[in-house]
Design a protein around this motif. Sequence first.
Motif, mmCIF file in Angstrom:
data_model
loop_
_atom_site.group_PDB
_atom_site.id
_atom_site.type_symbol
_atom_site.label_atom_id
_atom_site.label_comp_id
_atom_site.label_asym_id
_atom_site.label_seq_id
_atom_site.Cartn_x
_atom_site.Cartn_y
_atom_site.Cartn_z
ATOM 1 N N GLU A 106 69.345 89.198 47.391
ATOM 2 C CA GLU A 106 69.679 90.340 48.247
ATOM 3 C C GLU A 106 68.654 90.579 49.340
ATOM 4 N N SER A 107 67.399 90.447 49.044
ATOM 5 C CA SER A 107 66.358 90.735 50.031
ATOM 6 C C SER A 107 65.553 89.485 50.389
ATOM 7 N N SER A 108 66.153 88.321 50.197
ATOM 8 C CA SER A 108 65.423 87.079 50.422
ATOM 9 C C SER A 108 65.465 86.617 51.865
ATOM 10 N N GLY A 109 66.424 87.116 52.649
ATOM 11 C CA GLY A 109 66.610 86.634 54.001
ATOM 12 C C GLY A 109 67.477 85.389 54.078
ATOM 13 N N ASN A 110 67.898 84.879 52.931
ATOM 14 C CA ASN A 110 68.771 83.701 52.874
ATOM 15 C C ASN A 110 70.216 84.192 52.879
ATOM 16 N N ILE A 111 70.721 84.492 54.075
ATOM 17 C CA ILE A 111 72.038 85.107 54.172
ATOM 18 C C ILE A 111 73.152 84.148 53.770
ATOM 19 N N VAL A 112 72.961 82.856 53.997
ATOM 20 C CA VAL A 112 74.023 81.896 53.671
ATOM 21 C C VAL A 112 74.293 81.891 52.171
ATOM 22 N N ASP A 113 73.255 81.677 51.364
ATOM 23 C CA ASP A 113 73.463 81.613 49.919
ATOM 24 C C ASP A 113 73.807 82.978 49.341
ATOM 25 N N GLU A 170 81.826 79.129 57.846
ATOM 26 C CA GLU A 170 82.316 77.923 57.177
ATOM 27 C C GLU A 170 81.463 77.563 55.965
ATOM 28 N N SER A 171 80.156 77.806 56.035
ATOM 29 C CA SER A 171 79.297 77.538 54.879
ATOM 30 C C SER A 171 79.609 78.497 53.737
ATOM 31 N N VAL A 172 79.759 79.767 54.057
ATOM 32 C CA VAL A 172 80.044 80.773 53.029
ATOM 33 C C VAL A 172 81.402 80.510 52.393
ATOM 34 N N ALA A 173 82.369 80.063 53.194
ATOM 35 C CA ALA A 173 83.731 79.857 52.695
ATOM 36 C C ALA A 173 83.843 78.688 51.737
#
Length: 706
Positions: free
Chosen positions: A551-558, A600-603
Amino acid sequence: MPPTRIPLVGRDGELALVEALMARPPVDRTPRSRRQPILVVEGQRGSGKTELLNTLEQRVEQVAPYARVDFETLGKGVDAPQVLSALAFQLGRRCDPYGALDFPRLTSGIEVLGLTLNPANRERSRAAVVQALGEDRDLETVRQILQDAATAVIQGVQGPVGVALPNAGPGLSVWIAKHTLAGMLRWRPGRRVILGAYQDWYGHRGRGRTHDSVDVLLDLNQWHHNPATADDRRKVSELLCDAFFADLREAFRGARRSGELSLNCLVLLDGCDSELGRRFLTEFAAGRADQPPDQAFGPPPLTVVAASRGTLLADRESGDIARAVHDDDQPAPQSWAANAVWARRRLADLGADDIGRALGLLVHREGDETQLKEMLAELSGGHPASVGVLIEALARHPEHWREPASLLDVPMPGAEPGSPDAGRTVEQGLVRRLLGRTPEPGEEFDDLMICAAATQRRHALYLCTGEQPLVAGGLAGFEADIEPVLWPTAPELLRRLLLRGLALHDAARLPDIQGLPDGPTDPVAPETAGTPLAAGTTWSSAFGRLRKHLESSGNIVDELYYTLALGGLADVARRLDALVGDREKAEIGAGSAAWIALLESVATAPRRVRNPEAVAKPPMEQLRSLIAAARFLDEPHEPLGRDIKPLAELVAARWIVADPFLGNRRRGLHLHIARGFEGLIARWQEDSDPLFDAAQRHRREANNWA
């Protein structure tokens, strides 16, 4: 019905590369070998390494001398002397214009290894060696010596193509004499001085040394009889490798038709990740690199292809490893082949066109195969062995062509009664093959399924730690049972099937529509009350913990990937909506192209399978159901909201169409995605080209589907 043999496809580059490495281009009208590394073909389990070696073997038979060893089939007590003997035996098969290659220096050393000598009486031992290598023996005696040496190792060596190899026993010696030694020992008629004439080589080894050759052979015998000392075992390997290469050079140099020997010998090595395979190749490569230069003849005429799952080169110096490439315009290996000890060639997954070629050869069906080959490519991830199984299943169940994922539930094709695949479905058989073993139900396999949810190794480690780790085996179990399977790379299909198993772990609580979150939640702990994590399914526990961790890692993709897998369509849509139109968002980079890449990565997040008792719905109806049920994970009573509903529909459509288990009814989804991208153009007027291009791409794609 026996299993269908899937032809080798998608490996033309590797075949051409080996052909180029084997070539001995003429220098002053005489074929000359070139210095080259050992070619290591790397791939996951089932990636086609063995099939590639099979094809190479078939192509080279009766064209050039070749040998093949599978290290995983060799039993205890086998080491470099036995492996070198096996290679020499096979390379000695008669093949025109090469004739039958002789290995007298190696044979001398192997014979001395078998002598029982008294180290306390060196003079008597010297006499025994001289007698053993005496000049008064006939061919039959030498043949018997070599036959005795071969019997211990030939069981692990494949016979010539089309020749069955008998089991150990009395028949094995007869087979060796008939198929191997008889071809190897075609000496000139009447020759009786066979080995003694070559013992002097052990004194100089082609390097100008002045050692007493008998003393060297005595040392060789003593080193061999002290195998517990690693340095002694290494010395034996080093000396016999030297003899092997010297014999090979001399066999080519002295051949009656030496001017016609335009190809190297070929050695094919499988199972090279075993302890013996890694050790032998390390010593063999060192011995080859250390060969004395021969300006007139060149390096030993040998091309070596070793198959590995990646362990063989894992700890090598990077400067010793080249990336093996093949250029159609320049087929001869260039500088990479001359300056490295090893050359790595990773086997790529099969593409849709490769799969289409296999389909055309084995499944005869009227109509265009475009949809089918694309669906099989997505479902299998291009994993060659899995493609083969799916095509075999399709040949038996052609009615499943519109929904290839339904083949996972049919019986494993070609499974004979009593075989490991007997009574298993295609899905169960694929998991067994991808793992290399039959998974046993229990905590270990559950842990593997849970860790398959993680996109990165460090995320999986998080699931193994903390006060209440999800992985029962903890870090010890992760290192022993999980990491070797899932990292650094695992076949995509294995992860997908493990996640299917993870979802079915709580089959009674699966949603009626693929991708929906858990059903009504029960309040438990304050930090999880009102969230799907409270429902306690294994799927929600794994993805919920991963989402919370990031949640607070800054890794929005994962983070968004895990959120979508959890069923948080509304949450993902709200986060993506906040990024629309902002060219400077540090989270995703600059511009609409970066935003599209994020979507596209999230999907690609996995969709939890539906309840087996629920009726399957068409993709567009699934889309409507996902939107109707969309709620925020942390605020389940808050509706989706009309302002982000269009973006939620775009996310949902892109999520469904990215599902590798989807059938061929995709036209409506692609058109819906195109309209979604077009609807964003007004909000991103200064950077609308990527959005327009994406919309056009999906409109074209819609024409390919039902």
